[in-house]
Design a protein around this motif. Sequence first.
Motif, mmCIF file in Angstrom:
data_model
loop_
_atom_site.group_PDB
_atom_site.id
_atom_site.type_symbol
_atom_site.label_atom_id
_atom_site.label_comp_id
_atom_site.label_asym_id
_atom_site.label_seq_id
_atom_site.Cartn_x
_atom_site.Cartn_y
_atom_site.Cartn_z
ATOM 1 N N ALA A 195 47.908 43.827 53.597
ATOM 2 C CA ALA A 195 48.620 44.687 52.631
ATOM 3 C C ALA A 195 48.937 43.915 51.350
ATOM 4 C CB ALA A 195 49.904 45.220 53.256
ATOM 5 N N TYR A 196 49.338 42.660 51.505
ATOM 6 C CA TYR A 196 49.661 41.820 50.351
ATOM 7 C C TYR A 196 48.440 41.642 49.447
ATOM 8 C CZ TYR A 196 50.547 37.534 47.712
ATOM 9 O OH TYR A 196 50.655 36.614 46.700
ATOM 10 N N LEU A 197 47.304 41.273 50.060
ATOM 11 C CA LEU A 197 46.081 41.044 49.281
ATOM 12 C C LEU A 197 45.585 42.340 48.631
ATOM 13 C CD1 LEU A 197 44.156 38.671 51.733
ATOM 14 C CD2 LEU A 197 45.373 38.021 49.636
ATOM 15 N N THR A 198 45.672 43.439 49.365
ATOM 16 C CA THR A 198 45.233 44.736 48.825
ATOM 17 C C THR A 198 46.083 45.128 47.631
ATOM 18 O OG1 THR A 198 44.570 45.412 51.064
ATOM 19 C CG2 THR A 198 44.723 47.151 49.408
ATOM 20 N N THR A 199 47.381 44.886 47.715
ATOM 21 C CA THR A 199 48.306 45.217 46.619
ATOM 22 C C THR A 199 47.944 44.442 45.353
ATOM 23 O OG1 THR A 199 50.082 45.681 48.182
ATOM 24 C CG2 THR A 199 50.729 45.234 45.899
ATOM 25 N N ILE A 200 47.773 43.132 45.491
ATOM 26 C CA ILE A 200 47.412 42.304 44.327
ATOM 27 C C ILE A 200 46.092 42.784 43.736
ATOM 28 C CG2 ILE A 200 46.722 40.007 43.537
ATOM 29 C CD1 ILE A 200 48.570 38.792 45.547
ATOM 30 N N LEU A 201 45.102 42.949 44.607
ATOM 31 C CA LEU A 201 43.764 43.324 44.153
ATOM 32 C C LEU A 201 43.779 44.661 43.415
ATOM 33 C CD1 LEU A 201 40.644 42.593 44.392
ATOM 34 C CD2 LEU A 201 40.612 44.321 46.180
ATOM 35 N N MET A 202 44.448 45.650 43.987
ATOM 36 C CA MET A 202 44.457 46.984 43.372
ATOM 37 C C MET A 202 45.105 46.965 41.991
ATOM 38 S SD MET A 202 42.964 49.611 44.215
ATOM 39 C CE MET A 202 42.160 50.522 45.487
ATOM 40 N N ARG A 203 46.168 46.243 41.857
ATOM 41 C CA ARG A 203 46.842 46.187 40.543
ATOM 42 C C ARG A 203 45.978 45.455 39.514
ATOM 43 N NH1 ARG A 203 53.366 45.851 41.801
ATOM 44 N NH2 ARG A 203 53.354 47.473 43.412
ATOM 45 N N LEU A 204 45.307 44.397 39.968
ATOM 46 C CA LEU A 204 44.369 43.705 39.066
ATOM 47 C C LEU A 204 43.231 44.635 38.652
ATOM 48 C CD1 LEU A 204 44.047 40.244 40.876
ATOM 49 C CD2 LEU A 204 45.033 40.616 38.598
ATOM 50 N N CYS A 205 42.705 45.383 39.619
ATOM 51 C CA CYS A 205 41.577 46.281 39.334
ATOM 52 C C CYS A 205 41.968 47.400 38.376
ATOM 53 C CB CYS A 205 41.027 46.874 40.630
ATOM 54 S SG CYS A 205 40.013 45.739 41.586
ATOM 55 N N MET A 206 43.171 47.932 38.529
ATOM 56 C CA MET A 206 43.603 49.002 37.611
ATOM 57 C C MET A 206 43.707 48.470 36.179
ATOM 58 S SD MET A 206 46.197 51.583 39.606
ATOM 59 C CE MET A 206 47.452 50.380 40.025
ATOM 60 N N ASP A 207 44.232 47.258 36.028
ATOM 61 C CA ASP A 207 44.303 46.644 34.688
ATOM 62 C C ASP A 207 42.899 46.390 34.139
ATOM 63 O OD1 ASP A 207 47.039 46.659 34.841
ATOM 64 O OD2 ASP A 207 47.232 44.536 35.375
ATOM 65 N N GLN A 251 41.178 49.535 32.869
ATOM 66 C CA GLN A 251 41.634 49.944 31.523
ATOM 67 C C GLN A 251 40.871 49.165 30.454
ATOM 68 O OE1 GLN A 251 43.487 52.435 30.978
ATOM 69 N NE2 GLN A 251 45.214 52.602 32.378
ATOM 70 N N LEU A 252 40.709 47.852 30.662
ATOM 71 C CA LEU A 252 39.968 47.029 29.704
ATOM 72 C C LEU A 252 38.496 47.439 29.666
ATOM 73 C CD1 LEU A 252 41.396 43.498 30.610
ATOM 74 C CD2 LEU A 252 41.878 44.801 28.530
ATOM 75 N N ALA A 253 37.916 47.656 30.852
ATOM 76 C CA ALA A 253 36.492 48.007 30.946
ATOM 77 C C ALA A 253 36.203 49.321 30.230
ATOM 78 C CB ALA A 253 36.070 48.096 32.409
ATOM 79 N N ARG A 254 37.133 50.256 30.321
ATOM 80 C CA ARG A 254 36.922 51.560 29.674
ATOM 81 C C ARG A 254 36.815 51.412 28.158
ATOM 82 N NH1 ARG A 254 39.873 56.592 32.577
ATOM 83 N NH2 ARG A 254 38.307 56.732 34.193
ATOM 84 N N ARG A 255 37.610 50.524 27.617
ATOM 85 C CA ARG A 255 37.542 50.308 26.159
ATOM 86 C C ARG A 255 36.197 49.687 25.790
ATOM 87 N NH1 ARG A 255 43.221 49.461 26.676
ATOM 88 N NH2 ARG A 255 43.153 47.196 26.834
ATOM 89 N N THR A 256 35.716 48.769 26.639
ATOM 90 C CA THR A 256 34.403 48.145 26.409
ATOM 91 C C THR A 256 33.293 49.179 26.503
ATOM 92 O OG1 THR A 256 35.252 46.128 27.418
ATOM 93 C CG2 THR A 256 32.882 46.270 27.136
ATOM 94 N N ARG A 257 33.408 50.081 27.475
ATOM 95 C CA ARG A 257 32.353 51.076 27.712
ATOM 96 C C ARG A 257 32.274 52.114 26.597
ATOM 97 N NH1 ARG A 257 33.672 51.353 34.219
ATOM 98 N NH2 ARG A 257 33.197 49.146 34.529
ATOM 99 N N GLU A 258 33.358 52.260 25.831
ATOM 100 C CA GLU A 258 33.330 53.204 24.704
ATOM 101 C C GLU A 258 32.336 52.775 23.634
ATOM 102 O OE1 GLU A 258 37.333 53.582 23.356
ATOM 103 O OE2 GLU A 258 37.977 54.693 25.144
ATOM 104 N N GLN A 266 35.113 59.176 36.174
ATOM 105 C CA GLN A 266 35.781 60.252 35.431
ATOM 106 C C GLN A 266 37.275 60.360 35.782
ATOM 107 O OE1 GLN A 266 33.349 63.681 36.327
ATOM 108 N NE2 GLN A 266 31.496 62.604 35.700
ATOM 109 N N LEU A 267 37.714 59.602 36.783
ATOM 110 C CA LEU A 267 39.123 59.610 37.170
ATOM 111 C C LEU A 267 39.898 58.564 36.378
ATOM 112 C CD1 LEU A 267 38.756 59.700 41.080
ATOM 113 C CD2 LEU A 267 38.999 61.659 39.526
ATOM 114 N N GLN A 268 41.200 58.795 36.232
ATOM 115 C CA GLN A 268 42.069 57.773 35.649
ATOM 116 C C GLN A 268 42.203 56.624 36.661
ATOM 117 O OE1 GLN A 268 43.290 57.727 32.513
ATOM 118 N NE2 GLN A 268 42.031 59.570 32.259
#
Length: 287
Positions: free
Chosen positions: A50-62, A65-72, A114-116
Amino acid sequence: MLESFESYRPYLFSIAYRMLGSVMDAEDMVQETYLRYQTTPPETIRSLKAYLTTILMRLCMDQLQLARRTREVYVGPWLPEPIITATASESADPQERVDTEESISLAFLVLLEQLQPFERAVFLLREVFEYEYAEIAIMLGKSEAACRRSFSRAKQHLREHRPRFPASPQTHRQLLSGYFQAVQGGEMTTLTNLLSEGVALWADAGGKIKQAALRPIVGRDAVARFSLGTMRFLPEDYRVELAEVNGQAAVIIRTDGQALLVLTIEVEAEQIQAIRIIANPEKLARI
Protein backbone atom coordinates in the motif's frame (compact mmCIF):
# COMPACT_ATOMS: atom_id res chain seq x y z
CA MET A 1 7.65 -14.84 0.46
CA LEU A 2 9.83 -12.19 2.06
CA GLU A 3 8.50 -8.76 1.17
CA SER A 4 10.95 -6.43 -0.50
CA PHE A 5 10.86 -3.58 -2.97
CA GLU A 6 12.16 -5.89 -5.71
CA SER A 7 9.30 -8.34 -5.17
CA TYR A 8 6.88 -5.50 -6.02
CA ARG A 9 8.81 -3.97 -8.93
CA PRO A 10 6.87 -5.79 -11.74
CA TYR A 11 3.57 -4.90 -10.06
CA LEU A 12 4.58 -1.24 -9.71
CA PHE A 13 5.68 -1.11 -13.35
CA SER A 14 2.34 -2.58 -14.47
CA ILE A 15 0.50 0.26 -12.69
CA ALA A 16 2.86 3.00 -13.90
CA TYR A 17 2.76 1.84 -17.52
CA ARG A 18 -1.05 1.82 -17.55
CA MET A 19 -1.04 5.28 -15.97
CA LEU A 20 1.48 6.84 -18.34
CA GLY A 21 1.52 4.82 -21.59
CA SER A 22 5.30 5.19 -21.66
CA VAL A 23 7.85 2.53 -20.71
CA MET A 24 10.59 5.05 -19.98
CA ASP A 25 8.36 7.25 -17.81
CA ALA A 26 6.99 4.18 -16.01
CA GLU A 27 10.51 2.94 -15.22
CA ASP A 28 11.47 6.42 -13.99
CA MET A 29 8.46 6.57 -11.66
CA VAL A 30 9.21 3.10 -10.26
CA GLN A 31 12.82 4.13 -9.62
CA GLU A 32 11.72 7.37 -7.94
CA THR A 33 9.39 5.32 -5.74
CA TYR A 34 12.37 3.16 -4.76
CA LEU A 35 14.46 6.22 -3.86
CA ARG A 36 11.69 7.55 -1.61
CA TYR A 37 11.20 4.13 -0.02
CA GLN A 38 14.94 4.03 0.78
CA THR A 39 14.69 7.18 2.89
CA THR A 40 11.65 5.99 4.89
CA PRO A 41 12.22 4.31 8.29
CA PRO A 42 10.93 0.71 7.92
CA GLU A 43 9.07 0.81 11.25
CA THR A 44 6.78 3.58 9.89
CA ILE A 45 5.51 1.39 7.02
CA ARG A 46 2.45 -0.70 7.99
CA SER A 47 1.82 -2.26 4.56
CA LEU A 48 4.69 -2.18 2.08
CA LYS A 49 2.43 -2.78 -0.94
CA ALA A 50 0.00 0.00 0.00
CA TYR A 51 2.86 2.37 0.85
CA LEU A 52 4.64 1.80 -2.48
CA THR A 53 1.39 2.03 -4.46
CA THR A 54 0.54 5.35 -2.77
CA ILE A 55 3.91 6.91 -3.60
CA LEU A 56 3.85 5.59 -7.16
CA MET A 57 0.31 6.76 -7.91
CA ARG A 58 0.95 10.29 -6.69
CA LEU A 59 4.16 10.47 -8.72
CA CYS A 60 2.33 9.18 -11.80
CA MET A 61 -0.48 11.72 -11.48
CA ASP A 62 2.08 14.55 -11.33
CA GLN A 63 4.00 13.07 -14.26
CA LEU A 64 0.79 12.74 -16.29
CA GLN A 65 0.08 16.46 -15.84
CA LEU A 66 3.56 17.28 -17.17
CA ALA A 67 3.27 14.74 -20.01
CA ARG A 68 -0.03 16.24 -21.15
CA ARG A 69 1.59 19.63 -21.62
CA THR A 70 4.38 17.99 -23.64
CA ARG A 71 1.86 16.08 -25.77
CA GLU A 72 0.08 19.32 -26.70
CA VAL A 73 3.09 20.25 -28.85
CA TYR A 74 3.80 16.70 -30.07
CA VAL A 75 4.04 16.50 -33.87
CA GLY A 76 1.13 14.45 -35.23
CA PRO A 77 -1.00 11.97 -33.26
CA TRP A 78 0.40 10.69 -29.95
CA LEU A 79 0.05 6.96 -29.26
CA PRO A 80 1.25 4.93 -26.25
CA GLU A 81 4.63 3.22 -26.38
CA PRO A 82 4.14 -0.43 -27.36
CA ILE A 83 5.56 -3.34 -25.37
CA ILE A 84 6.09 -6.96 -26.38
CA THR A 85 3.93 -9.20 -24.19
CA ALA A 86 4.65 -12.91 -23.96
CA THR A 87 1.68 -15.17 -24.46
CA ALA A 88 0.24 -16.03 -21.07
CA SER A 89 0.54 -19.63 -19.97
CA GLU A 90 -2.48 -21.85 -20.62
CA SER A 91 -2.62 -22.64 -16.90
CA ALA A 92 -3.50 -19.04 -16.12
CA ASP A 93 -7.16 -18.29 -15.40
CA PRO A 94 -8.66 -17.59 -18.88
CA GLN A 95 -10.88 -14.72 -17.67
CA GLU A 96 -7.99 -13.16 -15.76
CA ARG A 97 -5.85 -13.44 -18.89
CA VAL A 98 -8.50 -11.71 -21.03
CA ASP A 99 -8.90 -8.90 -18.46
CA THR A 100 -5.12 -8.38 -18.26
CA GLU A 101 -4.71 -8.31 -22.04
CA GLU A 102 -7.55 -5.84 -22.48
CA SER A 103 -6.29 -3.51 -19.76
CA ILE A 104 -2.92 -3.22 -21.47
CA SER A 105 -4.13 -3.03 -25.11
CA LEU A 106 -3.20 0.07 -27.09
CA ALA A 107 -6.89 0.77 -27.75
CA PHE A 108 -7.58 0.77 -24.00
CA LEU A 109 -4.55 2.95 -23.20
CA VAL A 110 -5.70 5.45 -25.85
CA LEU A 111 -9.09 5.66 -24.11
CA LEU A 112 -7.41 6.16 -20.73
CA GLU A 113 -5.61 9.20 -22.21
CA GLN A 114 -9.00 10.95 -22.41
CA LEU A 115 -9.47 10.75 -18.62
CA GLN A 116 -8.18 13.27 -16.11
CA PRO A 117 -5.16 11.98 -14.11
CA PHE A 118 -7.23 11.50 -10.92
CA GLU A 119 -10.00 9.67 -12.81
CA ARG A 120 -7.42 7.46 -14.49
CA ALA A 121 -5.80 6.62 -11.17
CA VAL A 122 -9.10 5.77 -9.47
CA PHE A 123 -10.31 3.70 -12.43
CA LEU A 124 -7.12 1.63 -12.66
CA LEU A 125 -6.85 1.04 -8.91
CA ARG A 126 -10.50 -0.04 -8.70
CA GLU A 127 -11.15 -1.83 -12.01
CA VAL A 128 -7.78 -3.37 -12.85
CA PHE A 129 -6.05 -3.72 -9.47
CA GLU A 130 -9.24 -4.28 -7.44
CA TYR A 131 -8.65 -1.98 -4.48
CA GLU A 132 -11.53 -0.98 -2.21
CA TYR A 133 -12.70 2.64 -2.33
CA ALA A 134 -11.52 3.19 1.26
CA GLU A 135 -7.99 2.13 0.27
CA ILE A 136 -8.04 4.26 -2.90
CA ALA A 137 -9.21 7.30 -0.92
CA ILE A 138 -6.25 6.99 1.46
CA MET A 139 -3.76 6.41 -1.38
CA LEU A 140 -4.91 9.44 -3.38
CA GLY A 141 -5.72 11.73 -0.44
CA LYS A 142 -9.38 12.23 -1.42
CA SER A 143 -12.74 11.27 0.04
CA GLU A 144 -14.39 7.93 -0.72
CA ALA A 145 -17.31 9.84 -2.27
CA ALA A 146 -14.98 11.71 -4.65
CA CYS A 147 -13.34 8.42 -5.66
CA ARG A 148 -16.73 6.79 -6.34
CA ARG A 149 -17.85 9.74 -8.47
CA SER A 150 -14.61 9.72 -10.49
CA PHE A 151 -14.81 5.98 -11.02
CA SER A 152 -18.41 6.24 -12.20
CA ARG A 153 -17.52 9.02 -14.69
CA ALA A 154 -14.50 7.10 -16.01
CA LYS A 155 -16.46 3.86 -16.37
CA GLN A 156 -19.26 5.63 -18.24
CA HIS A 157 -16.81 7.33 -20.62
CA LEU A 158 -15.01 4.06 -21.39
CA ARG A 159 -18.27 2.16 -21.85
CA GLU A 160 -19.42 4.70 -24.46
CA HIS A 161 -16.21 4.43 -26.49
CA ARG A 162 -15.33 0.73 -26.28
CA PRO A 163 -16.39 -1.71 -29.02
CA ARG A 164 -19.79 -3.25 -28.23
CA PHE A 165 -18.95 -6.47 -30.06
CA PRO A 166 -15.21 -7.08 -29.65
CA ALA A 167 -13.66 -9.83 -31.75
CA SER A 168 -12.16 -13.09 -30.56
CA PRO A 169 -8.34 -13.31 -30.65
CA GLN A 170 -8.64 -15.67 -33.66
CA THR A 171 -10.81 -13.23 -35.66
CA HIS A 172 -8.52 -10.36 -34.67
CA ARG A 173 -5.45 -12.24 -35.90
CA GLN A 174 -7.18 -13.30 -39.16
CA LEU A 175 -8.22 -9.73 -39.96
CA LEU A 176 -4.75 -8.41 -39.15
CA SER A 177 -3.12 -11.01 -41.44
CA GLY A 178 -5.73 -10.40 -44.15
CA TYR A 179 -5.19 -6.64 -43.97
CA PHE A 180 -1.42 -6.90 -44.31
CA GLN A 181 -1.56 -9.48 -47.09
CA ALA A 182 -3.97 -7.24 -49.03
CA VAL A 183 -1.67 -4.24 -48.49
CA GLN A 184 1.40 -6.19 -49.63
CA GLY A 185 -0.46 -7.52 -52.68
CA GLY A 186 -1.93 -4.15 -53.62
CA GLU A 187 -5.45 -5.64 -53.48
CA MET A 188 -7.70 -2.59 -53.10
CA THR A 189 -11.02 -4.45 -53.21
CA THR A 190 -9.97 -7.08 -50.66
CA LEU A 191 -8.61 -4.34 -48.44
CA THR A 192 -11.74 -2.18 -48.49
CA ASN A 193 -13.89 -5.23 -47.67
CA LEU A 194 -11.91 -5.72 -44.44
CA LEU A 195 -12.42 -2.12 -43.32
CA SER A 196 -15.51 -0.68 -41.65
CA GLU A 197 -17.09 2.35 -43.28
CA GLY A 198 -15.93 4.70 -40.52
CA VAL A 199 -12.47 3.18 -40.06
CA ALA A 200 -9.78 5.54 -38.74
CA LEU A 201 -5.99 5.30 -38.98
CA TRP A 202 -3.50 7.04 -36.69
CA ALA A 203 0.24 7.15 -37.39
CA ASP A 204 2.59 8.24 -34.58
CA ALA A 205 6.01 9.13 -35.95
CA GLY A 206 6.68 12.05 -33.61
CA GLY A 207 7.63 14.25 -36.57
CA LYS A 208 10.66 12.04 -37.28
CA ILE A 209 9.40 10.43 -40.52
CA LYS A 210 8.35 12.85 -43.22
CA GLN A 211 5.89 10.49 -44.96
CA ALA A 212 3.79 9.99 -41.81
CA ALA A 213 0.27 11.43 -41.72
CA LEU A 214 0.04 14.31 -39.24
CA ARG A 215 -3.70 13.87 -38.75
CA PRO A 216 -5.98 10.85 -38.38
CA ILE A 217 -7.17 9.42 -41.71
CA VAL A 218 -10.85 8.55 -41.67
CA GLY A 219 -13.04 6.53 -44.04
CA ARG A 220 -12.69 3.21 -45.86
CA ASP A 221 -11.39 4.57 -49.18
CA ALA A 222 -8.94 7.07 -47.66
CA VAL A 223 -7.50 4.50 -45.22
CA ALA A 224 -7.17 1.85 -47.94
CA ARG A 225 -5.36 4.25 -50.28
CA PHE A 226 -3.03 5.47 -47.52
CA SER A 227 -2.28 1.86 -46.48
CA LEU A 228 -1.34 0.87 -50.03
CA GLY A 229 0.66 4.07 -50.55
CA THR A 230 2.87 3.50 -47.50
CA MET A 231 4.32 0.28 -48.97
CA ARG A 232 6.56 2.16 -51.39
CA PHE A 233 8.37 3.85 -48.51
CA LEU A 234 9.49 0.57 -46.92
CA PRO A 235 13.07 -0.57 -47.63
CA GLU A 236 13.44 -3.54 -49.99
CA ASP A 237 14.82 -5.82 -47.28
CA TYR A 238 11.98 -5.27 -44.81
CA ARG A 239 10.78 -8.26 -42.81
CA VAL A 240 7.27 -8.79 -41.42
CA GLU A 241 6.82 -10.35 -38.01
CA LEU A 242 3.53 -11.26 -36.32
CA ALA A 243 3.97 -10.79 -32.57
CA GLU A 244 1.98 -10.18 -29.42
CA VAL A 245 2.12 -6.48 -28.54
CA ASN A 246 0.19 -5.13 -25.55
CA GLY A 247 -1.68 -8.42 -25.24
CA GLN A 248 -2.88 -8.56 -28.85
CA ALA A 249 -1.62 -9.72 -32.24
CA ALA A 250 0.32 -6.99 -34.05
CA VAL A 251 2.55 -6.61 -37.11
CA ILE A 252 6.14 -5.52 -36.56
CA ILE A 253 8.17 -4.47 -39.60
CA ARG A 254 11.92 -4.72 -39.19
CA THR A 255 15.02 -4.04 -41.22
CA ASP A 256 18.57 -4.88 -40.09
CA GLY A 257 17.12 -6.07 -36.78
CA GLN A 258 15.60 -2.65 -36.05
CA ALA A 259 11.85 -2.19 -35.70
CA LEU A 260 10.57 0.35 -38.26
CA LEU A 261 6.96 0.28 -37.14
CA VAL A 262 4.38 -1.55 -35.07
CA LEU A 263 0.88 -1.84 -36.53
CA THR A 264 -2.17 -2.80 -34.46
CA ILE A 265 -5.85 -2.98 -35.31
CA GLU A 266 -9.11 -2.68 -33.41
CA VAL A 267 -11.97 -4.89 -34.55
CA GLU A 268 -15.73 -4.70 -34.14
CA ALA A 269 -18.46 -6.74 -35.87
CA GLU A 270 -15.77 -8.63 -37.83
CA GLN A 271 -14.40 -5.52 -39.54
CA ILE A 272 -11.38 -3.34 -38.82
CA GLN A 273 -12.53 -0.10 -37.24
CA ALA A 274 -9.18 1.38 -36.16
CA ILE A 275 -5.55 1.04 -37.26
CA ARG A 276 -2.72 2.41 -35.14
CA ILE A 277 0.82 2.66 -36.48
CA ILE A 278 3.70 3.54 -34.17
CA ALA A 279 6.81 4.55 -36.10
CA ASN A 280 8.51 6.99 -33.73
CA PRO A 281 12.00 5.41 -33.34
CA GLU A 282 12.16 6.49 -29.66
CA LYS A 283 9.05 4.40 -28.93
CA LEU A 284 10.39 1.34 -30.76
CA ALA A 285 13.77 1.07 -29.03
CA ARG A 286 12.59 -1.84 -26.82
CA ILE A 287 10.63 -3.69 -29.54
